[in-house]
Enzyme design. Structure first.
Site, PDB file in Angstrom:
ATOM      1  N   VAL A 182      -6.096 -12.930  -1.106  1.00 35.05           N
ATOM      2  CA  VAL A 182      -6.982 -12.487  -0.026  1.00 35.05           C
ATOM      3  C   VAL A 182      -8.229 -11.868  -0.652  1.00 35.05           C
ATOM      4  O   VAL A 182      -8.132 -11.016  -1.544  1.00 35.05           O
ATOM      5  CB  VAL A 182      -6.296 -11.448   0.880  1.00 35.05           C
ATOM      6  CG1 VAL A 182      -7.238 -11.013   1.994  1.00 35.05           C
ATOM      7  CG2 VAL A 182      -4.995 -11.993   1.449  1.00 35.05           C
ATOM      8  N   PHE A 183      -9.408 -12.271  -0.181  1.00 38.48           N
ATOM      9  CA  PHE A 183     -10.661 -11.695  -0.670  1.00 38.48           C
ATOM     10  C   PHE A 183     -11.203 -10.700   0.343  1.00 38.48           C
ATOM     11  O   PHE A 183     -11.256 -10.970   1.549  1.00 38.48           O
ATOM     12  CB  PHE A 183     -11.709 -12.788  -0.899  1.00 38.48           C
ATOM     13  CG  PHE A 183     -13.062 -12.255  -1.300  1.00 38.48           C
ATOM     14  CD1 PHE A 183     -13.263 -11.706  -2.555  1.00 38.48           C
ATOM     15  CD2 PHE A 183     -14.136 -12.289  -0.412  1.00 38.48           C
ATOM     16  CE1 PHE A 183     -14.511 -11.210  -2.929  1.00 38.48           C
ATOM     17  CE2 PHE A 183     -15.385 -11.800  -0.774  1.00 38.48           C
ATOM     18  CZ  PHE A 183     -15.569 -11.258  -2.036  1.00 38.48           C
ATOM     19  N   GLY A 221     -15.565  -6.121   2.558  1.00 40.93           N
ATOM     20  CA  GLY A 221     -15.866  -4.914   3.332  1.00 40.93           C
ATOM     21  C   GLY A 221     -14.821  -3.862   3.064  1.00 40.93           C
ATOM     22  O   GLY A 221     -14.609  -3.450   1.914  1.00 40.93           O
ATOM     23  N   SER A 222     -14.126  -3.448   4.105  1.00 43.90           N
ATOM     24  CA  SER A 222     -13.178  -2.339   3.954  1.00 43.90           C
ATOM     25  C   SER A 222     -12.012  -2.670   3.037  1.00 43.90           C
ATOM     26  O   SER A 222     -11.394  -1.764   2.467  1.00 43.90           O
ATOM     27  CB  SER A 222     -12.644  -1.917   5.326  1.00 43.90           C
ATOM     28  OG  SER A 222     -11.866  -2.946   5.902  1.00 43.90           O
ATOM     29  N   GLU A 278      -8.045  -7.266  11.458  1.00 45.29           N
ATOM     30  CA  GLU A 278      -9.312  -7.991  11.594  1.00 45.29           C
ATOM     31  C   GLU A 278      -9.455  -8.646  12.968  1.00 45.29           C
ATOM     32  O   GLU A 278     -10.136  -9.666  13.110  1.00 45.29           O
ATOM     33  CB  GLU A 278      -9.414  -9.062  10.502  1.00 45.29           C
ATOM     34  CG  GLU A 278      -9.136  -8.567   9.097  1.00 45.29           C
ATOM     35  CD  GLU A 278     -10.228  -7.671   8.547  1.00 45.29           C
ATOM     36  OE1 GLU A 278     -11.290  -7.565   9.194  1.00 45.29           O
ATOM     37  OE2 GLU A 278     -10.027  -7.072   7.478  1.00 45.29           O
TER      38      GLU A 278
END
Length: 265
Positions: A30-31, A34-35, A126
């Site tokens: 997983v890339f 942001g947070s 998300e």
């Protein structure tokens, strides 16, 4: 840019869960841009700094939950395909290096034993306008592993799952006036949601990018920090930035201890 189903020959399944077609061994990469850089997903056993290509990062996604409310949405980041972004009027365009399409962040390896659980967690985290996409990730520098056995060659790009707020999603800022840097900064300066102040999100991202190291500076983020500091005033902004720096260090030290009751976005 992330490959399309036409380019890869892969058709998404009816339930929308595409990840097993990209990760046949059952583990997951997983890339985060942001947070996720400072608030990692649970159960990761590697954190790898690096970048994806063909995108720009912008605070052009409204947040009606974590950093704002439906009545007063905050602003959080998404990434935009560079080809589409170049068709838009962006006052921050001169801050984008013409020689690179890189968006820096961190990738996380999730072992197969927890991949489905983490996917569920990220779908909840998300939920406000983001959808799943896949793109090559380019590792840079050393890795941070939670297990000495979690090691492999990282010379080649890694396919990563990434959550993107597409321009077609309802939270994307379609009105160019709302994408003006000063307007974004003013919204951030007064935003507040279930995860806290919108300014905290901005400062946490600033410090998390600084922590990645060489090449990770983002002119868009840096300029918004400057503008928000001017709105807040020096003392308050300095206090919040110092707290953000401490929080980033603490979060990354603690590692994969996140749970669904403590979501950052």
């Amino acid at each position: 840019m992330s490959p399309t189903s036409q380019e890869t020959g892969i058709q998404p399944p009816a339930n929308g869960r595409t990840w097993r077609q990209y990760f046949p061994k059952g583990d997951l990469w997983v890339f985060g841009y942001g947070s996720l850089i400072w608030k990692p997903p649970p159960h990761h056993d590697q954190r790898v700094p690096g970048y994806i290509e063909g995108y720009v990062r912008r605070f052009w996604q409204a947040s009606t939950d974590h950093r704002g409310t439906p009545e007063q949405p905050g602003r959080v980041v998404t990434v935009i395909e560079r080809g589409f972004w170049e068709t838009l009027d962006d006052p921050h365009a001169p801050l984008e290096p013409s020689s690179t399409n890189r968006v820096w962040g961190a990738a996380y390896h999730i072992p197969s034993s927890h991949a489905e659980e983490v996917h569920d967690y990220l779908d909840v985290r998300e939920i406000d306008g983001y959808s799943v996409h896949y793109t090559p990730f380019h590792p840079f520098g050393s890795t941070s592993s939670a297990s000495e056995t979690a090691s492999e060659s990282l010379a080649a790009p890694i396919t990563c799952m990434v959550y993107i707020g597409q321009p077609s999603n309802p939270q994307f800022l379609r009105d160019p006036a709302h994408r003006e840097p000063q307007d974004v900064a003013e919204v951030i300066s007064r935003g507040f949601g279930q995860s806290g102040k919108n300014t905290e999100y901005l400062y946490l991202l600033e410090k998390a990018l600084e922590g990645i190291g060489l090449g990770s500076a983002d002119g868009h983020v840096t300029d918004l920090v400057r503008r928000v500091r001017a709105i807040e005033g020096g003392v308050e902004a300095t206090r919040e930035e110092e707290k953000a720096e401490r929080d980033v260090r603490l979060s990354l030290t603690e590692g994969a201890k996140g749970d669904e009751a403590d979501l950052f976005e």
